[in-house]
Structures are given as structure tokens and as C-alpha cells.
Design an enzyme around this catalytic site. Structure first.
Site, PDB file in Angstrom:
ATOM      1  N   LYS A   1      -7.034  -4.749  -3.115  1.00 33.91           N
ATOM      2  CA  LYS A   1      -7.802  -5.267  -1.985  1.00 33.91           C
ATOM      3  C   LYS A   1      -8.684  -4.160  -1.430  1.00 33.91           C
ATOM      4  O   LYS A   1      -8.423  -2.984  -1.656  1.00 33.91           O
ATOM      5  CB  LYS A   1      -6.861  -5.794  -0.894  1.00 33.91           C
TER       6      LYS A   1
ATOM      7  N   ASP B   1       0.804  -1.233   0.000  1.00 32.59           N
ATOM      8  CA  ASP B   1       0.000   0.000   0.000  1.00 32.59           C
ATOM      9  C   ASP B   1       0.837   1.284   0.000  1.00 32.59           C
ATOM     10  O   ASP B   1       0.545   2.230   0.752  1.00 32.59           O
ATOM     11  CB  ASP B   1      -0.946   0.013   1.199  1.00 32.59           C
TER      12      ASP B   1
ATOM     13  N   CYS C   1      -1.919  -2.833   7.648  1.00 36.28           N
ATOM     14  CA  CYS C   1      -1.832  -3.699   6.458  1.00 36.28           C
ATOM     15  C   CYS C   1      -0.533  -4.489   6.395  1.00 36.28           C
ATOM     16  O   CYS C   1      -0.528  -5.644   5.955  1.00 36.28           O
ATOM     17  CB  CYS C   1      -2.039  -2.864   5.207  1.00 36.28           C
TER      18      CYS C   1
END
Length: 212
Positions: free
Chosen positions: A113, A15, A158
Site C-alpha cells: 500500500k 507494516d 496504520c
């Protein structure tokens, strides 16, 4: 711990997106400081994979989807506790873009995601309901990739969930901790470190990777 980088290793960059860098909708402090070092490190890996938050507008994890609620409050949803976030990484927006064109060009896989409107997804391996799989484990196995080095944002969410799930799937999992940055809300960083340790995730610094 000193580690050589092998042909069956993968670097997973979690990310590294515009909305998570300073000035973004859910900025992680000093998040921009790890971009260039990760780019340099990626040149040493034959296999580079990226995860990308890719939320629907009005996603269930957004505080704006719950009238009267504020960002960083925690509520209970069908699948358990959920931190409510500012709107971020909405699919197709500038904030959702990968912040590094160099990493995007090198990546063999970009796994999106969080596009399921009714469940959040921190981990690159399965969604927050802990049932819905992304297929990443199967991809890695079919590619013969056995050891995973994880970097990116944010350490306590994450990165943490991805690392725990990687270890649970039988991969040797190493978080390069100084190539991650944390949100650290309500003690989340200390909790994440404890969870990763219990899961058998190794935590190292980039200095422990041998040059060559």
C-alpha cells in the site's frame, strides 16, 4: 475477554518493516520489541497476512516533497489533512523490507500500500482518499475469514485505520494492543483509541488469547 483462535481467524501484521524499527527512517519507539512475540503468535494461526508500506520516491506524504515543510507538520491535500513524514519505506529499498523473514515465509498474502504517488495509504483496506479500495475485504471474504486480529506498527496510524476499516467492512476486529507500538504525535494515540472504540474494534492484550 478470553478468546480461542479459530480456523476462520486471520492474523494481520501491519507494516512490520525495517524503516519503522529503531534505526529506521521513521522509527517507532520499541518497535523491535514486538517482532519476536508476533512471530511466536503467528505460529498459532492458520492464516497470516502482512501489509507493507511501499512508497514511490518523492511520495506526496513525504515532507521532502513539499519545499519549506518539516516532518510531522500537517498540511491539507485534496483528500484532507496529511501528516508529512520523513522519507520511508521507498519501494525496493532495505527500509521497505519486512523485518521478519519468519513472518514473510508464513504469510499467505503481502498487501502493498502507499504506492499511489498522489495519495497516502494507512489502511490495508482503502487509501487515505477513503475511496480507493485495495481489494483486501474481498480477499478475506472469499477465503471465508471472519475474525481479524491486528498487530504491528503503528498503533495510532496504520493499525488504527486498518482496524476501523476492517470493522466497517463487517469483520469482527480485535487489536492486540501490546503487540503494537505507537508514534503518538500531537495526541494521536488517545485519538486513535477513541476512534477504534467508536468503530466497534475490540482492544485486548495477548494474555487474553487462550493457549491451545
Amino acid at each position: 475477554m478470553e478468546l480461542d483462535i479459530r480456523a476462520d481467524d486471520a492474523l494481520i501484521v501491519v507494516d512490520l518493516q525495517v524503516d519503522f524499527l529503531p534505526g529506521g527512517r521513521l522509527a517507532v519507539a520499541d518497535g523491535d520489541s514486538i517482532v519476536a512475540p508476533i512471530e511466536a503468535l503467528a505460529d498459532r494461526y492458520a492464516n497470516v497476512l502482512l501489509t507493507q508500506d511501499w512508497h514511490t520516491p518523492h511520495h506526496i506524504s513525504f515532507a521532502s516533497s513539499h519545499p519549506g515543510r518539516q516532518p510531522f507538520e500537517v498540511i491539507n491535500l485534496d483528500y484532507g489533512p496529511q501528516v508529512l513524514w520523513p522519507d520511508h519505506c521507498v519501494m525496493g529499498t532495505r527500509g521497505a523490507e519486512i523485518a521478519s523473514p519468519a513472518l514473510l515465509a508464513k504469510a499467505q498474502l503481502v498487501l502493498r500500500k502507499g504506492y499511489n504517488d498522489s495519495v497516502d495509504s494507512y489502511s490495508g483496506f482503502r487509501e487515505a482518499d477513503r475511496k480507493t479500495l485495495t481489494g483486501l475485504a474481498g480477499y478475506l471474504r472469499e477465503r471465508g475469514l471472519k475474525r481479524l486480529f491486528i498487530t504491528g506498527l503503528a498503533t495510532d496510524f496504520c493499525v488504527n485505520w486498518t482496524a476501523q476499516d476492517a470493522a466497517a467492512n463487517g469483520f469482527e476486529t480485535i487489536v492486540i494492543e501490546d503487540l503494537t507500538c505507537a508514534i503518538d504525535t500531537n495526541g494521536s494515540l488517545a485519538s486513535a483509541r477513541g476512534d477504534m472504540d467508536k468503530a466497534g474494534v475490540h482492544r485486548i492484550s495477548q494474555a487474553e488469547l487462550l493457549v491451545g
